[in-house]
Design a protein around this motif. Structure first.
Motif, PDB file in Angstrom:
ATOM      1  N   GLU A 200     -20.659  42.813 -59.754  1.00 47.64           N
ATOM      2  CA  GLU A 200     -22.043  42.838 -59.271  1.00 47.64           C
ATOM      3  C   GLU A 200     -23.079  42.955 -60.388  1.00 47.64           C
ATOM      4  O   GLU A 200     -24.275  42.831 -60.150  1.00 47.64           O
ATOM      5  CB  GLU A 200     -22.234  43.973 -58.252  1.00 47.64           C
ATOM      6  N   GLU A 201     -22.636  43.159 -61.633  1.00 54.78           N
ATOM      7  CA  GLU A 201     -23.572  43.301 -62.754  1.00 54.78           C
ATOM      8  C   GLU A 201     -23.920  41.947 -63.354  1.00 54.78           C
ATOM      9  O   GLU A 201     -23.062  41.073 -63.478  1.00 54.78           O
ATOM     10  CB  GLU A 201     -22.974  44.185 -63.855  1.00 54.78           C
ATOM     11  N   THR A 202     -25.195  41.806 -63.723  1.00 55.55           N
ATOM     12  CA  THR A 202     -25.663  40.622 -64.438  1.00 55.55           C
ATOM     13  C   THR A 202     -26.523  41.087 -65.604  1.00 55.55           C
ATOM     14  O   THR A 202     -27.043  42.210 -65.601  1.00 55.55           O
ATOM     15  CB  THR A 202     -26.522  39.709 -63.542  1.00 55.55           C
ATOM     16  N   ALA A 203     -26.689  40.221 -66.586  1.00 57.54           N
ATOM     17  CA  ALA A 203     -27.556  40.545 -67.721  1.00 57.54           C
ATOM     18  C   ALA A 203     -28.982  40.802 -67.245  1.00 57.54           C
ATOM     19  O   ALA A 203     -29.654  41.721 -67.715  1.00 57.54           O
ATOM     20  CB  ALA A 203     -27.526  39.415 -68.746  1.00 57.54           C
ATOM     21  N   GLU A 204     -29.425  40.026 -66.270  1.00 60.67           N
ATOM     22  CA  GLU A 204     -30.781  40.191 -65.738  1.00 60.67           C
ATOM     23  C   GLU A 204     -30.943  41.521 -65.013  1.00 60.67           C
ATOM     24  O   GLU A 204     -31.963  42.196 -65.126  1.00 60.67           O
ATOM     25  CB  GLU A 204     -31.134  39.036 -64.781  1.00 60.67           C
ATOM     26  N   GLY A 205     -29.914  41.916 -64.252  1.00 63.11           N
ATOM     27  CA  GLY A 205     -29.953  43.185 -63.536  1.00 63.11           C
ATOM     28  C   GLY A 205     -29.952  44.371 -64.483  1.00 63.11           C
ATOM     29  O   GLY A 205     -30.656  45.367 -64.264  1.00 63.11           O
ATOM     30  N   ILE A 206     -29.169  44.269 -65.548  1.00 63.27           N
ATOM     31  CA  ILE A 206     -29.129  45.340 -66.546  1.00 63.27           C
ATOM     32  C   ILE A 206     -30.487  45.451 -67.234  1.00 63.27           C
ATOM     33  O   ILE A 206     -31.026  46.540 -67.404  1.00 63.27           O
ATOM     34  CB  ILE A 206     -27.987  45.109 -67.552  1.00 63.27           C
ATOM     35  N   GLU A 207     -31.058  44.321 -67.609  1.00 63.62           N
ATOM     36  CA  GLU A 207     -32.375  44.364 -68.249  1.00 63.62           C
ATOM     37  C   GLU A 207     -33.421  44.950 -67.300  1.00 63.62           C
ATOM     38  O   GLU A 207     -34.277  45.737 -67.716  1.00 63.62           O
ATOM     39  CB  GLU A 207     -32.801  42.982 -68.727  1.00 63.62           C
ATOM     40  N   ALA A 208     -33.344  44.609 -66.018  1.00 68.12           N
ATOM     41  CA  ALA A 208     -34.285  45.172 -65.041  1.00 68.12           C
ATOM     42  C   ALA A 208     -34.125  46.694 -64.956  1.00 68.12           C
ATOM     43  O   ALA A 208     -35.117  47.430 -64.862  1.00 68.12           O
ATOM     44  CB  ALA A 208     -34.083  44.532 -63.672  1.00 68.12           C
ATOM     45  N   GLY A 209     -32.885  47.191 -64.992  1.00 69.35           N
ATOM     46  CA  GLY A 209     -32.650  48.636 -64.985  1.00 69.35           C
ATOM     47  C   GLY A 209     -33.226  49.306 -66.216  1.00 69.35           C
ATOM     48  O   GLY A 209     -33.872  50.357 -66.131  1.00 69.35           O
ATOM     49  N   LEU A 210     -33.008  48.696 -67.390  1.00 70.74           N
ATOM     50  CA  LEU A 210     -33.567  49.244 -68.623  1.00 70.74           C
ATOM     51  C   LEU A 210     -35.091  49.226 -68.582  1.00 70.74           C
ATOM     52  O   LEU A 210     -35.753  50.186 -69.008  1.00 70.74           O
ATOM     53  CB  LEU A 210     -33.045  48.474 -69.844  1.00 70.74           C
ATOM     54  N   MET A 211     -35.667  48.154 -68.035  1.00 73.94           N
ATOM     55  CA  MET A 211     -37.127  48.084 -67.933  1.00 73.94           C
ATOM     56  C   MET A 211     -37.659  49.110 -66.924  1.00 73.94           C
ATOM     57  O   MET A 211     -38.774  49.607 -67.076  1.00 73.94           O
ATOM     58  CB  MET A 211     -37.577  46.665 -67.568  1.00 73.94           C
ATOM     59  N   GLY A 212     -36.858  49.451 -65.903  1.00 74.82           N
ATOM     60  CA  GLY A 212     -37.241  50.535 -65.001  1.00 74.82           C
ATOM     61  C   GLY A 212     -37.331  51.852 -65.750  1.00 74.82           C
ATOM     62  O   GLY A 212     -38.236  52.666 -65.517  1.00 74.82           O
ATOM     63  N   MET A 213     -36.410  52.074 -66.690  1.00 69.44           N
ATOM     64  CA  MET A 213     -36.468  53.280 -67.536  1.00 69.44           C
ATOM     65  C   MET A 213     -37.689  53.221 -68.462  1.00 69.44           C
ATOM     66  O   MET A 213     -38.370  54.232 -68.676  1.00 69.44           O
ATOM     67  CB  MET A 213     -35.180  53.420 -68.343  1.00 69.44           C
ATOM     68  N   VAL A 214     -37.967  52.045 -69.008  1.00 64.88           N
ATOM     69  CA  VAL A 214     -39.149  51.851 -69.857  1.00 64.88           C
ATOM     70  C   VAL A 214     -40.402  52.229 -69.072  1.00 64.88           C
ATOM     71  O   VAL A 214     -41.256  52.991 -69.546  1.00 64.88           O
ATOM     72  CB  VAL A 214     -39.237  50.394 -70.369  1.00 64.88           C
ATOM     73  N   ASP A 215     -40.508  51.709 -67.859  1.00 63.41           N
ATOM     74  CA  ASP A 215     -41.673  52.012 -67.013  1.00 63.41           C
ATOM     75  C   ASP A 215     -41.714  53.486 -66.637  1.00 63.41           C
ATOM     76  O   ASP A 215     -42.785  54.099 -66.632  1.00 63.41           O
ATOM     77  CB  ASP A 215     -41.655  51.161 -65.743  1.00 63.41           C
ATOM     78  N   GLY A 216     -40.545  54.070 -66.317  1.00 68.09           N
ATOM     79  CA  GLY A 216     -40.483  55.465 -65.907  1.00 68.09           C
ATOM     80  C   GLY A 216     -40.945  56.424 -66.987  1.00 68.09           C
ATOM     81  O   GLY A 216     -41.463  57.503 -66.694  1.00 68.09           O
ATOM     82  N   MET A 217     -40.767  56.031 -68.248  1.00 70.51           N
ATOM     83  CA  MET A 217     -41.199  56.891 -69.360  1.00 70.51           C
ATOM     84  C   MET A 217     -42.481  56.398 -70.026  1.00 70.51           C
ATOM     85  O   MET A 217     -42.957  57.011 -70.975  1.00 70.51           O
ATOM     86  CB  MET A 217     -40.080  57.001 -70.405  1.00 70.51           C
ATOM     87  N   ARG A 218     -43.004  55.275 -69.560  1.00 73.82           N
ATOM     88  CA  ARG A 218     -44.227  54.692 -70.118  1.00 73.82           C
ATOM     89  C   ARG A 218     -44.070  54.319 -71.602  1.00 73.82           C
ATOM     90  O   ARG A 218     -44.948  54.578 -72.422  1.00 73.82           O
ATOM     91  CB  ARG A 218     -45.431  55.605 -69.908  1.00 73.82           C
ATOM     92  N   LEU A 219     -42.922  53.723 -71.933  1.00 79.77           N
ATOM     93  CA  LEU A 219     -42.688  53.258 -73.298  1.00 79.77           C
ATOM     94  C   LEU A 219     -43.468  51.976 -73.539  1.00 79.77           C
ATOM     95  O   LEU A 219     -43.761  51.235 -72.605  1.00 79.77           O
ATOM     96  CB  LEU A 219     -41.195  53.018 -73.537  1.00 79.77           C
ATOM     97  N   ARG A 220     -43.768  51.718 -74.793  1.00 79.66           N
ATOM     98  CA  ARG A 220     -44.501  50.507 -75.188  1.00 79.66           C
ATOM     99  C   ARG A 220     -43.579  49.581 -75.972  1.00 79.66           C
ATOM    100  O   ARG A 220     -42.601  50.034 -76.574  1.00 79.66           O
ATOM    101  CB  ARG A 220     -45.668  50.874 -76.095  1.00 79.66           C
ATOM    102  N   PRO A 221     -43.929  48.297 -76.021  1.00 81.62           N
ATOM    103  CA  PRO A 221     -43.154  47.398 -76.881  1.00 81.62           C
ATOM    104  C   PRO A 221     -43.129  47.941 -78.311  1.00 81.62           C
ATOM    105  O   PRO A 221     -44.122  48.509 -78.795  1.00 81.62           O
ATOM    106  CB  PRO A 221     -43.919  46.074 -76.806  1.00 81.62           C
ATOM    107  N   ALA A 222     -42.015  47.766 -78.993  1.00 85.97           N
ATOM    108  CA  ALA A 222     -41.854  48.296 -80.345  1.00 85.97           C
ATOM    109  C   ALA A 222     -42.822  47.661 -81.332  1.00 85.97           C
ATOM    110  O   ALA A 222     -43.029  48.203 -82.412  1.00 85.97           O
ATOM    111  CB  ALA A 222     -40.411  48.118 -80.805  1.00 85.97           C
ATOM    112  N   THR A 223     -43.422  46.526 -80.973  1.00 85.69           N
ATOM    113  CA  THR A 223     -44.401  45.897 -81.857  1.00 85.69           C
ATOM    114  C   THR A 223     -45.709  46.680 -81.877  1.00 85.69           C
ATOM    115  O   THR A 223     -46.537  46.473 -82.757  1.00 85.69           O
ATOM    116  CB  THR A 223     -44.685  44.451 -81.403  1.00 85.69           C
ATOM    117  N   GLU A 224     -45.919  47.560 -80.901  1.00 85.15           N
ATOM    118  CA  GLU A 224     -47.113  48.397 -80.853  1.00 85.15           C
ATOM    119  C   GLU A 224     -46.798  49.758 -81.454  1.00 85.15           C
ATOM    120  O   GLU A 224     -45.640  50.149 -81.571  1.00 85.15           O
ATOM    121  CB  GLU A 224     -47.575  48.582 -79.399  1.00 85.15           C
ATOM    122  N   ARG A 225     -47.850  50.479 -81.799  1.00 87.92           N
ATOM    123  CA  ARG A 225     -47.659  51.840 -82.309  1.00 87.92           C
ATOM    124  C   ARG A 225     -47.107  52.702 -81.175  1.00 87.92           C
ATOM    125  O   ARG A 225     -47.647  52.696 -80.067  1.00 87.92           O
ATOM    126  CB  ARG A 225     -48.986  52.382 -82.803  1.00 87.92           C
TER     127      ARG A 225
END
Length: 156
Positions: free
Chosen positions: A45-70
């Motif tokens: 049931e796992e896909t690369a897209e699903g894993i990335e969506a889960g990681l992005m949910g963590m990004v959103d949950g912690m309010r992380l920014r792209p690494a290109t930004e400070r």
């Protein structure tokens, strides 16, 4: 422009994450780092897209920014009860336990210094050692496939 709202994943997803902690020497002194990534898909049931969506949910949950930004300060997300450490990654009910954190790393956090949290979006191969993880960090930073923020200890 429509806003994307991504769900913060639960403990089943987090159990598949790879975590690495280390200290870097900077002009201001040692800086604690916490890298979070995920193994490649391994269940039907796992896909690369699903894993990335889960990681992005963590990004959103912690309010992380792209690494290109400070990196911004994201609040107090770390809990330390020596020898254990946990991360509040934005889920309303669960924390992410950080296994095998070095004593020096925990002591740096407990003394009030910030920790740089990095989530890498590319898969981390199972069994990746320190050299391979160093290359991974360099690659996700260079290809804009990482998000970062600075966190501190939550005093409760």
């Amino acid at each position: 422009m429509a806003m994307t709202i991504r769900a913060v994943p639960g403990p089943g997803f987090v159990a598949g994450c790879t975590v690495r902690t280390w200290l870097d020497t900077t002009p201001a002194g040692p800086l604690a780092h916490l890298l979070i990534g995920h193994r490649p898909p391994r269940r039907p049931e796992e896909t690369a897209e699903g894993i990335e969506a889960g990681l992005m949910g963590m990004v959103d949950g912690m309010r992380l920014r792209p690494a290109t930004e400070r990196p911004s300060t994201i609040g107090a997300h770390l809990l330390i009860r020596s020898p254990y450490a946990a991360l509040d990654y934005g889920h309303p009910r669960y924390l992410m336990r950080l296994a095998a954190t070095p004593t020096e790393w925990r002591l740096r956090i407990v003394s009030g210094w910030p920790t740089c949290v990095t989530i890498g979006l590319d898969p981390i191969p199972p069994g990746a050692g320190p050299d391979m993880l160093d290359q991974y960090v360099e690659r996700v930073l260079a290809t804009n496939r990482a998000h970062m923020g600075l966190t501190t200890i939550r005093r409760i």
